[in-house]
Design a protein around this motif. Structure first.
Motif, mmCIF file in Angstrom:
data_model
loop_
_atom_site.group_PDB
_atom_site.id
_atom_site.type_symbol
_atom_site.label_atom_id
_atom_site.label_comp_id
_atom_site.label_asym_id
_atom_site.label_seq_id
_atom_site.Cartn_x
_atom_site.Cartn_y
_atom_site.Cartn_z
ATOM 1 N N TYR A 181 0.831 -1.207 0.000
ATOM 2 C CA TYR A 181 0.000 0.000 0.000
ATOM 3 C C TYR A 181 0.865 1.257 0.000
ATOM 4 O O TYR A 181 0.547 2.234 -0.692
ATOM 5 N N GLU B 171 -8.932 6.810 0.968
ATOM 6 C CA GLU B 171 -9.780 5.634 1.140
ATOM 7 C C GLU B 171 -9.937 4.885 -0.183
ATOM 8 O O GLU B 171 -9.894 3.650 -0.215
ATOM 9 N N GLN B 172 -10.098 5.634 -1.269
ATOM 10 C CA GLN B 172 -10.239 5.005 -2.575
ATOM 11 C C GLN B 172 -8.959 4.284 -2.973
ATOM 12 O O GLN B 172 -9.012 3.220 -3.609
ATOM 13 N N PHE C 70 -8.952 1.024 -1.203
ATOM 14 C CA PHE C 70 -9.919 0.147 -1.854
ATOM 15 C C PHE C 70 -9.361 -0.399 -3.166
ATOM 16 O O PHE C 70 -9.431 -1.609 -3.432
ATOM 17 N N ASN C 71 -8.800 0.474 -3.989
ATOM 18 C CA ASN C 71 -8.272 0.043 -5.289
ATOM 19 C C ASN C 71 -7.083 -0.892 -5.133
ATOM 20 O O ASN C 71 -6.948 -1.872 -5.868
ATOM 21 N N ASN D 186 -8.339 -4.262 -4.019
ATOM 22 C CA ASN D 186 -9.002 -4.936 -5.132
ATOM 23 C C ASN D 186 -7.992 -5.500 -6.120
ATOM 24 O O ASN D 186 -8.123 -6.648 -6.574
ATOM 25 N N LEU E 257 -13.485 -9.224 -0.366
ATOM 26 C CA LEU E 257 -13.702 -8.025 -1.181
ATOM 27 C C LEU E 257 -15.051 -7.386 -0.879
ATOM 28 O O LEU E 257 -15.185 -6.161 -0.896
ATOM 29 N N ILE F 292 -14.655 -5.391 2.191
ATOM 30 C CA ILE F 292 -13.968 -4.142 1.868
ATOM 31 C C ILE F 292 -14.953 -3.122 1.298
ATOM 32 O O ILE F 292 -14.953 -1.943 1.673
ATOM 33 N N THR F 293 -15.792 -3.582 0.396
ATOM 34 C CA THR F 293 -16.800 -2.701 -0.207
ATOM 35 C C THR F 293 -17.745 -2.142 0.844
ATOM 36 O O THR F 293 -18.062 -0.939 0.847
ATOM 37 N N ASP G 257 -17.167 -1.771 4.033
ATOM 38 C CA ASP G 257 -16.453 -0.835 4.901
ATOM 39 C C ASP G 257 -16.257 0.520 4.230
ATOM 40 O O ASP G 257 -16.313 1.562 4.878
ATOM 41 N N GLN G 258 -16.043 0.508 2.914
ATOM 42 C CA GLN G 258 -15.923 1.777 2.213
ATOM 43 C C GLN G 258 -17.256 2.514 2.202
ATOM 44 O O GLN G 258 -17.305 3.735 2.380
ATOM 45 N N LEU H 90 -13.126 2.242 6.064
ATOM 46 C CA LEU H 90 -11.884 1.750 5.480
ATOM 47 C C LEU H 90 -10.795 2.798 5.671
ATOM 48 O O LEU H 90 -10.944 3.944 5.258
#
Length: 438
Positions: free
Chosen positions: A28, A125-126, A129-130, A133, A413, A416-417, A419-420, A425
């Motif tokens: 990350y 945050e995005q 997420f990305n 993913n 996943l 994760i979605t 949580d966003q 997230l």
């Protein structure tokens, strides 16, 4: 529920051309350092921060300095001509002591700055997420490839066995052709799985700027569980305050309402300002008279100015109506977006529960298909089953294993979605994702 599920993600051991990353946190960090969208959001945030200071400056006294040096030649018809060399220095003051439009203008840029701060957090945050993913896309493709290669190995063994049996006349040429066709087909599937993994790795490379390899798999002990108290209504309530998109929408509504106040203040409210100046003028005439004397003149002035807008062809009222209509549009757009987010949360909760149930059911499918494979293998060994039935049983077994891995990663996943969507997230969660590595 969130911490229990999020803490059970996985990390990666990756080999890089210039660095060796051993955790998802490091992956990350590579993505964060490489992501231009995050840098752009950060730059916009800093720019909007400075704009607040620029606009606030309009509320304080504006003091300016001016000076000039010039020569004037005067040639009247009824007297002698003369020249004058003049220099002048002046200090001017303009201080708006009452201007609602300026106050609302400051409020507008402060709202914009607050929105930029939320958008910066949203960009972070995005990125999380990305990155997750892309990372799990690699894990999913790797799991498929591993299962396919196991199937290739199994089919190769069967083909080799059938060839030997055919050579001694134990099986027909049809059995040999069926085994060869199944083996050739699974080789094509293996090529497709290798291609999918390469594409997933390329996506992760674009995300991090580094080549990522040696991705570990998710531990079989990873808990696929859903909190029995998981409630969509509670998550929606949390999203109303924590979801970054909703926060931006709230600020958009606030900005639109503030714009109405700006238009009303600009067209209907007086502005009061203190004005003043200090000036020094030095004259040097070529010919002095009683009315033209060389020397310095100092002047000082101060005043109170009032500007009251009265009428501008209906533009004032039209501007207010336009601002009101724009605010209504923003409010309705917010309501529409919130409906979409609520639906997404409800769908995510349902899908999460469904995936958890599917994972447990798929475990039984694996056990059943394995038992069926063993029975078919035994039947084939004694001649009661043919090679096609055996290959079908093997295919069913390997498909069940592959589906099981896909469902497990889909569950993660989906969490994760969710949580966003609820705004939960964060980078802190990334540090907790390393305990399920093998």
């Amino acid at each position: 529920m969130k911490k229990h599920i999020i803490a059970s993600f996985i990390a990666a051991t990756v080999a890089l051309p210039t660095a060796h990353a051993e955790s998802l946190s490091e992956v990350y960090n590579l993505a964060k350092a490489h992501d231009p969208s995050l840098r752009a959001a950060n730059a916009s945030y800093r720019a909007d921060k400075e704009q607040v200071e620029v606009t606030r400056g309009n509320l304080y006294p504006n003091i300016s300095f001016s000076g000039n040096l010039g020569y004037t030649n005067t040639n009247p018809d009824n007297s002698d001509s003369y020249g004058n060399t003049q220099n002048q220095l002046a200090l001017n003051l303009d201080y708006p002591i009452y201007s609602p439009a300026l106050d609302y203008g400051v409020d507008a840029v402060e709202i914009t700055f607050a929105s930029a701060g939320v958008e910066l957090e949203q960009a972070k945050e995005q990125l999380i997420f990305n990155t997750l993913n892309d990372y799990f896309a690699v894990l999913t493709a790797q799991a498929t490839l591993d299962t396919t290669r196991s199937q290739v190995k199994s089919y190769a063994g069967q083909l080799d066995r059938v060839k030997k049996q055919y050579e001694v006349g134990l099986v027909s040429v049809t059995d040999l052709q069926d085994a060869q066709a199944a083996y050739d087909s699974i080789l094509v599937t293996e090529l497709e799985a290798e291609s999918d993994l390469t594409i997933a790795l390329e996506s992760l490379y674009q995300r991090t700027g580094q080549s990522i390899e040696n991705i570990p798999r998710l531990s079989d002990a990873f808990p696929i569980e859903v909190d029995p108290n998981l409630n969509a209504d509670a998550l929606i309530k949390r999203a109303m305050t924590s979801n970054k998109s909703i926060q931006v929408l709230d600020l958009s509504v606030e900005s639109a309402q503030n714009n109405i106040d700006i238009q009303k203040a600009s067209g209907r409210v007086p502005t009061v300002s203190i004005t003043g100046s200090l000036a020094r003028t030095d004259n040097n005439y070529s010919t002095e008279t009683s009315s033209r004397q060389d020397g310095v003149t100092n002047t000082a002035s101060i005043g109170l100015g009032v500007a009251i807008p009265l009428y501008s062809g209906g533009a004032i009222s039209a501007s207010v109506r336009q601002a009101v209509a724009s605010a209504e549009s923003v409010f309705e757009s917010r309501a529409s977006s919130i409906q979409d987010i609520e639906l997404s949360i409800r769908s995510a909760v349902l899908q999460l529960k469904t995936l958890a149930a599917q994972v447990k059911a798929q475990q039984q499918v694996i056990r059943s298909s394995e038992s069926a494979l063993e029975a078919t293998q035994a039947g084939y060994d004694v001649g009661t089953r043919n090679i096609v039935e055996l290959l079908d049983a093997q295919s069913t077994y390997f498909d069940a294993k592959n589906t099981y891995e896909q469902l497990r990663y889909s569950f993660v996943l989906q969490q994760i979605t969710l949580d966003q969507l609820t705004g939960d997230l964060s980078e802190e969660d990334i540090a907790k994702l390393n305990q399920w590595l093998i």
